[in-house]
Motif scaffolding. Structure first.
Motif, mmCIF file in Angstrom:
data_model
loop_
_atom_site.group_PDB
_atom_site.id
_atom_site.type_symbol
_atom_site.label_atom_id
_atom_site.label_comp_id
_atom_site.label_asym_id
_atom_site.label_seq_id
_atom_site.Cartn_x
_atom_site.Cartn_y
_atom_site.Cartn_z
ATOM 1 N N CYS A 28 7.512 20.136 -2.213
ATOM 2 C CA CYS A 28 7.852 18.714 -2.074
ATOM 3 C C CYS A 28 6.602 17.904 -1.699
ATOM 4 C CB CYS A 28 8.950 18.522 -1.038
ATOM 5 S SG CYS A 28 8.511 19.163 0.586
ATOM 6 N N MET A 29 6.745 16.591 -1.766
ATOM 7 C CA MET A 29 5.643 15.684 -1.446
ATOM 8 C C MET A 29 5.988 14.911 -0.166
ATOM 9 S SD MET A 29 2.623 14.591 -2.317
ATOM 10 C CE MET A 29 2.467 15.043 -4.057
ATOM 11 N N SER A 30 5.078 14.919 0.807
ATOM 12 C CA SER A 30 5.258 14.183 2.066
ATOM 13 C C SER A 30 4.471 12.873 1.998
ATOM 14 C CB SER A 30 4.768 15.016 3.253
ATOM 15 O OG SER A 30 5.560 16.170 3.422
ATOM 16 N N VAL A 31 5.135 11.781 2.343
ATOM 17 C CA VAL A 31 4.527 10.447 2.316
ATOM 18 C C VAL A 31 4.773 9.782 3.669
ATOM 19 C CG1 VAL A 31 4.522 8.180 1.226
ATOM 20 C CG2 VAL A 31 4.870 10.232 -0.169
ATOM 21 N N ASN A 32 3.731 9.203 4.232
ATOM 22 C CA ASN A 32 3.845 8.553 5.543
ATOM 23 C C ASN A 32 4.476 7.170 5.412
ATOM 24 O OD1 ASN A 32 2.246 10.319 7.585
ATOM 25 N ND2 ASN A 32 0.979 10.273 5.730
ATOM 26 N N LEU A 33 5.316 6.836 6.405
ATOM 27 C CA LEU A 33 5.919 5.514 6.501
ATOM 28 C C LEU A 33 5.413 4.814 7.756
ATOM 29 C CD1 LEU A 33 9.703 5.733 5.530
ATOM 30 C CD2 LEU A 33 7.840 4.719 4.235
ATOM 31 N N SER A 34 5.050 3.539 7.608
ATOM 32 C CA SER A 34 4.604 2.743 8.748
ATOM 33 C C SER A 34 5.788 2.040 9.403
ATOM 34 C CB SER A 34 3.581 1.690 8.284
ATOM 35 O OG SER A 34 3.421 0.676 9.237
ATOM 36 N N VAL A 35 5.606 1.692 10.667
ATOM 37 C CA VAL A 35 6.653 0.965 11.374
ATOM 38 C C VAL A 35 6.929 -0.373 10.691
ATOM 39 C CG1 VAL A 35 4.976 -0.065 12.970
ATOM 40 C CG2 VAL A 35 7.365 0.093 13.634
ATOM 41 N N ARG A 36 5.895 -0.980 10.096
ATOM 42 C CA ARG A 36 6.095 -2.257 9.417
ATOM 43 C C ARG A 36 6.940 -2.107 8.163
ATOM 44 N NH1 ARG A 36 2.515 -6.455 10.584
ATOM 45 N NH2 ARG A 36 3.776 -7.590 9.060
ATOM 46 N N GLN A 37 6.827 -0.960 7.478
ATOM 47 C CA GLN A 37 7.642 -0.741 6.291
ATOM 48 C C GLN A 37 9.122 -0.631 6.639
ATOM 49 O OE1 GLN A 37 4.756 2.540 4.914
ATOM 50 N NE2 GLN A 37 5.786 1.943 3.017
ATOM 51 N N LEU A 38 9.398 -0.127 7.837
ATOM 52 C CA LEU A 38 10.791 0.052 8.241
ATOM 53 C C LEU A 38 11.487 -1.284 8.476
ATOM 54 C CD1 LEU A 38 10.251 3.038 10.680
ATOM 55 C CD2 LEU A 38 11.271 3.121 8.410
ATOM 56 N N ASP A 39 10.715 -2.362 8.622
ATOM 57 C CA ASP A 39 11.311 -3.693 8.793
ATOM 58 C C ASP A 39 11.749 -4.306 7.470
ATOM 59 O OD1 ASP A 39 10.893 -3.624 11.531
ATOM 60 O OD2 ASP A 39 8.892 -4.513 11.387
ATOM 61 N N ASP A 40 11.359 -3.674 6.363
ATOM 62 C CA ASP A 40 11.674 -4.219 5.042
ATOM 63 C C ASP A 40 13.094 -3.803 4.652
ATOM 64 O OD1 ASP A 40 11.832 -5.091 2.459
ATOM 65 O OD2 ASP A 40 9.965 -4.155 1.788
ATOM 66 N N PRO A 41 14.026 -4.755 4.496
ATOM 67 C CA PRO A 41 15.403 -4.397 4.138
ATOM 68 C C PRO A 41 15.525 -3.748 2.763
ATOM 69 C CG PRO A 41 15.070 -6.782 4.019
ATOM 70 C CD PRO A 41 13.847 -6.216 4.663
ATOM 71 N N ALA A 42 14.491 -3.898 1.925
ATOM 72 C CA ALA A 42 14.537 -3.321 0.572
ATOM 73 C C ALA A 42 13.912 -1.933 0.523
ATOM 74 C CB ALA A 42 13.827 -4.251 -0.416
ATOM 75 N N LEU A 43 13.561 -1.346 1.692
ATOM 76 C CA LEU A 43 12.860 -0.057 1.705
ATOM 77 C C LEU A 43 13.658 1.038 1.004
ATOM 78 C CD1 LEU A 43 10.517 1.736 2.634
ATOM 79 C CD2 LEU A 43 11.754 2.076 4.790
ATOM 80 N N LEU B 141 0.835 -1.207 0.000
ATOM 81 C CA LEU B 141 0.000 0.000 0.000
ATOM 82 C C LEU B 141 0.869 1.256 0.000
ATOM 83 C CD1 LEU B 141 -3.135 0.547 2.238
ATOM 84 C CD2 LEU B 141 -1.442 2.345 1.953
ATOM 85 N N GLY B 142 1.857 1.301 0.905
ATOM 86 C CA GLY B 142 2.726 2.472 0.984
ATOM 87 C C GLY B 142 3.502 2.700 -0.290
ATOM 88 N N GLY B 143 3.947 1.594 -0.918
ATOM 89 C CA GLY B 143 4.685 1.734 -2.174
ATOM 90 C C GLY B 143 3.825 2.326 -3.272
ATOM 91 N N GLN B 144 2.561 1.884 -3.347
ATOM 92 C CA GLN B 144 1.657 2.445 -4.357
ATOM 93 C C GLN B 144 1.433 3.934 -4.142
ATOM 94 O OE1 GLN B 144 -2.051 0.322 -4.654
ATOM 95 N NE2 GLN B 144 -1.075 -1.665 -5.056
ATOM 96 N N VAL B 145 1.183 4.343 -2.898
ATOM 97 C CA VAL B 145 0.934 5.757 -2.596
ATOM 98 C C VAL B 145 2.147 6.598 -2.967
ATOM 99 C CG1 VAL B 145 0.542 7.422 -0.746
ATOM 100 C CG2 VAL B 145 -0.752 5.276 -0.802
ATOM 101 N N MET B 146 3.333 6.116 -2.609
ATOM 102 C CA MET B 146 4.549 6.882 -2.893
ATOM 103 C C MET B 146 4.759 7.062 -4.390
ATOM 104 S SD MET B 146 8.479 6.129 -1.696
ATOM 105 C CE MET B 146 7.996 6.168 0.028
ATOM 106 N N ARG B 147 4.614 5.980 -5.140
ATOM 107 C CA ARG B 147 4.844 6.079 -6.584
ATOM 108 C C ARG B 147 3.835 7.009 -7.243
ATOM 109 N NH1 ARG B 147 5.784 0.587 -5.660
ATOM 110 N NH2 ARG B 147 3.657 0.043 -6.280
ATOM 111 N N GLU B 148 2.550 6.841 -6.889
ATOM 112 C CA GLU B 148 1.525 7.681 -7.507
ATOM 113 C C GLU B 148 1.684 9.140 -7.106
ATOM 114 O OE1 GLU B 148 -3.367 8.124 -7.625
ATOM 115 O OE2 GLU B 148 -2.447 6.189 -7.084
ATOM 116 N N ALA B 149 2.003 9.394 -5.842
ATOM 117 C CA ALA B 149 2.144 10.774 -5.374
ATOM 118 C C ALA B 149 3.306 11.472 -6.066
ATOM 119 C CB ALA B 149 2.340 10.785 -3.864
ATOM 120 N N LEU B 150 4.439 10.796 -6.207
ATOM 121 C CA LEU B 150 5.594 11.414 -6.853
ATOM 122 C C LEU B 150 5.332 11.643 -8.341
ATOM 123 C CD1 LEU B 150 8.540 9.509 -5.105
ATOM 124 C CD2 LEU B 150 7.809 11.877 -4.751
ATOM 125 N N GLU B 151 4.670 10.691 -9.004
ATOM 126 C CA GLU B 151 4.346 10.888 -10.418
ATOM 127 C C GLU B 151 3.381 12.059 -10.596
ATOM 128 O OE1 GLU B 151 2.860 7.169 -11.752
ATOM 129 O OE2 GLU B 151 4.790 6.132 -11.642
#
Length: 711
Positions: free
Chosen positions: A536-551, A510-520
């Motif tokens: 600039c564009m502000s995008v929220n990050l969840s604590v669960r996203q921070l666990d992803d090593p590919a973030l 979900l976060g990846g989709q929001v980020m890509r669409e917002a930046l485009e």
């Protein structure tokens, strides 16, 4: 020694009189039926040596051998029974010699002066045949005896005519009993049945009768028998009846095996299959079976109700992760013992797995009775546990579900589980009784989860944008991208589906989709001249996203795909996330932010962040939570937290952004305190992309700035 070679029977004649040898040879030659080869020994010692070679099929031995007799030769040559048939030739007819010869295994006893060729041939032929039959019988008996010894079974043989029972020594040995049989080795069958456990005696007799009456092909019964040491041994008795021509049983024989070890092993396996290996409590299978039994009884008698308590240990994972799984296991064992001690006699506590426990309360029909037991369980956990030198404080929340007509075991346990999560929402150490409203909420939650997965997989979530305003000039300094539920679907608040996304692991996609669409979208508005390159564009990050090593790689890929500089992106994390994950996220933000991506600390003032944490991360702005902005009023004390936050941020060289600005008075006060930026309904709500484009096209900084003027 004189020998005649042939491929037929090899016969050894032991005869010290040559004339008698020639007569015997002549009779064998003239009998016309038997093919043979004859060897002759005329002395005792020569015969002893020849017999030792074991080359002959038949021995013809004269009774008189000089100083010795043929019986002495047989006795010395064969320590056991003869290896080949022996026929004695003698001129005497003494009965005593005949009897002694038979005792030594001699097959026939022939008087020389009565002997004719046909008689000698017939005697040899019968002796060979009889000896072979005896050998076969002996081998068969040896095989049977060896098999019995190998099977280690006790043998019994019951003569139904005399009603006498033979019991082998091994039968007695299995039970440690002394043999009490008389000279015949037989006893009264009552001896057997007196040792059978009284609870098994009728069953054994019924099995015997069924076989004797022809209703079963064989006897087989497993039962207990008393050992001499007073303990009970489990034995398996098998048998088969021998019947006369008319089918009447005359005899029954069989075996008895000691199966105590197997029986105990089977009981252990059955116990282990129904009990938890760690705590020894009933497991899920046994617990559900007992619930079913109680519900079945309740169906027949509505006054027999029951209740299920469901609970787990709050934050048990923390114990495993911080102290070790071994300590966690010891804690579960100690907890199980405490809970069991707090229950009523007849109640069942079970471990379903992990740190999940259930309790079955029998005879409970009122909520109050179940809550009393739940209260005792919770109080039993209040005292700390001493585990491996650690003092551990444990809390739990308990869900309660009561039986009702038509409910099945799985549904009753599920209801208690649902109620437990409702109790957890109230805080630790509470109990809650299930009601249908809880079930509806769970069903709604499952529906939301499925809908959310569909929305993410099909990219149906929309992105709304709320402008971040320069409070002094009224210019737009940034936009915050916010995910919204698909249009046309039943409305779901962002806080609800974001929480579901975090708990189910969908938040990354979900976060990846929001980020890509917002930046485009930002890139398109810049290209169309609606926004300057400073916005600039502000995008929220969840604590669960921070666990992803590919973030970090995903963020860079989204920026590159939109063909924007890294400075165009601002990542927002909440203050509570900062404190929860600072050790793990520090290297992530250092890697991302060194390219120019900014970092905003959202909901500031609601957590417990420290100055050290703010200094360790590349934060460039603090966002004041809307709850503090809403409290701004006439008195200066109402804005103490806002004032302190602005001062702290400026002392650290950070920008301040106020959220939730809805009134002009709030705007004026924030400007007077030096707050640089803000967002809220006073300027614009979060709008979809088309509505935001229209807003940008008509935006008037001067008009916005004038909102701060006195009314």
């Amino acid at each position: 020694m004189i020998a005649k070679q042939t491929d037929a029977l090899r016969i050894l004649l032991v005869e010290d009189d040559e004339e008698d040898y020639l007569i015997t040879e002549d009779m064998l030659a003239n009998q016309g039926r038997l093919r043979f080869g004859l060897d002759w020994c005329d002395s005792y010692q020569e015969a002893l040596a020849a017999i030792g070679e074991q080359r002959h099929d038949v021995y013809l031995v004269d009774y008189r051998l000089g100083e010795h007799t043929g019986l002495e030769l047989i006795r010395e040559a064969f320590s056991d029974r003869p290896l080949a048939p022996v026929i004695m030739l003698t001129g005497e007819t003494a009965y005593e010699i005949d009897v002694e010869a038979a005792a030594l295994g001699v097959m026939d006893y022939l008087v020389k002066h009565e002997l004719q060729a046909p008689g000698l041939e017939r005697s040899i032929r019968y002796a060979v045949s009889h000896h072979r039959a005896i050998n076969e019988l002996s081998r068969s008996e040896e095989r049977y005896a060896l098999a019995v010894r190998g099977a280690n079974d006790g043998i019994w043989d019951w003569d139904l005519h005399t009603d006498q029972l033979y019991l082998s020594p091994r039968w007695y040995a299995i039970l440690g009993q002394s043999e009490v049989a008389g000279d015949t080795g037989e006893v009264d069958p009552a001896r057997w049945f007196s040792l059978v456990h009284v609870e098994d005696r009728l069953r054994l007799r019924a099995a015997i009768d069924a076989h004797l009456e022809g209703r079963t092909p064989h006897l087989e019964s497993e039962h207990r028998m008393r050992h001499a040491d007073g303990r009970w041994r489990w034995v398996l008795t098998r048998g088969l009846a021998i019947r006369g021509v008319d089918g009447t049983p005359t005899r029954m024989a069989g075996s008895m095996s000691d199966v105590t070890d197997r029986h105990l092993a089977e009981r252990r396996l059955a116990h282990d299959a129904m009990h938890d290996s760690l705590t020894g409590l009933p497991n899920r299978t046994l617990f559900m079976d007992r619930v079913k039994q109680l519900l079945d009884r309740a169906t027949r008698d509505p006054e027999i109700g029951c209740a299920v308590l469901f609970f787990d240990v709050d934050r048990f994972k923390l114990v495993n992760d911080s102290l070790s799984h071994a300590v966690g296991d010891q804690l579960l064992k100690a907890l199980a013992a405490r809970v069991a001690a707090a229950l009523r006699p007849g109640d069942t506590v079970a471990r379903l797995g992990g740190d999940e426990f259930t309790v079955l309360l029998e005879g409970v029909v009122a909520e109050g009775d179940a809550e009393i037991v739940a209260g005792r369980v919770l109080r039993s956990l209040q005292e700390p546990f001493q585990i491996d030198g650690n003092e551990l404080f444990v809390s739990a929340s308990i869900g309660i579900a009561l039986s009702e007509p038509g409910i099945d075991p799985a549904e009753l346990v599920r209801n208690a589980d649902i109620a437990m999560y409702d109790a957890k929402r109230r805080g630790r150490g509470y109990s809650a009784v299930f009601d249908e409203g809880m079930h509806r909420r769970v069903v709604d939650r499952l529906t939301r989860e499925n809908e959310l997965r569909q929305a993410v997989e099909r990219s149906l979530l929309s992105v709304h944008y709320q402008p971040i305003i320069d409070l002094e000039s009224g210019c737009i300094r940034g936009l915050e991208a916010l995910a919204r539920w698909p249009r046309g679907w039943p409305e779901v608040r962002p806080t609800e589906f974001i929480q579901i996304a975090e708990e189910t692991g969908v938040i990354g996609a979900l976060g990846g989709q929001v980020m890509r669409e917002a930046l485009e979208t930002l890139a398109g508005w810049r290209h169309d001249g609606l926004l300057s390159e400073e916005v600039c564009m502000s995008v929220n990050l969840s604590v669960r996203q921070l666990d992803d090593p590919a973030l970090a790689e995903q963020i860079r890929a989204a920026i590159d795909a939109a063909e924007l500089p890294a400075q165009a992106l601002r990542l927002e994390i909440t203050e509570s996330t900062l404190m929860h994950e600072i050790e793990g996220m520090e290297h992530v933000f250092q890697e991302v932010c060194e390219t120019g991506v900014g970092l905003h600390l959202d909901d500031f003032g609601t957590g417990f962040s420290s100055l050290t944490a703010l200094q360790r991360l590349p934060v460039d702005a603090l966002k004041i939570d809307r709850s503090f902005v809403a409290s701004i009023g006439g008195a200066e004390s109402d804005d103490a937290i806002v004032r302190s936050t602005v001062a702290l941020a400026h002392s650290l060289g950070l920008q301040v952004i106020a959220e939730g600005i809805e009134r002009r008075a709030q705007l004026r006060r924030l400007r007077s305190l030096g707050c640089e930026c803000g967002q809220g309904f006073l300027f614009a709500p979060a709008l979809n992309a088309a509505e935001t484009r229209s807003l940008l096209e008509s935006w008037s900084p001067r008009q916005v700035a004038s909102l701060a003027a006195a009314a």
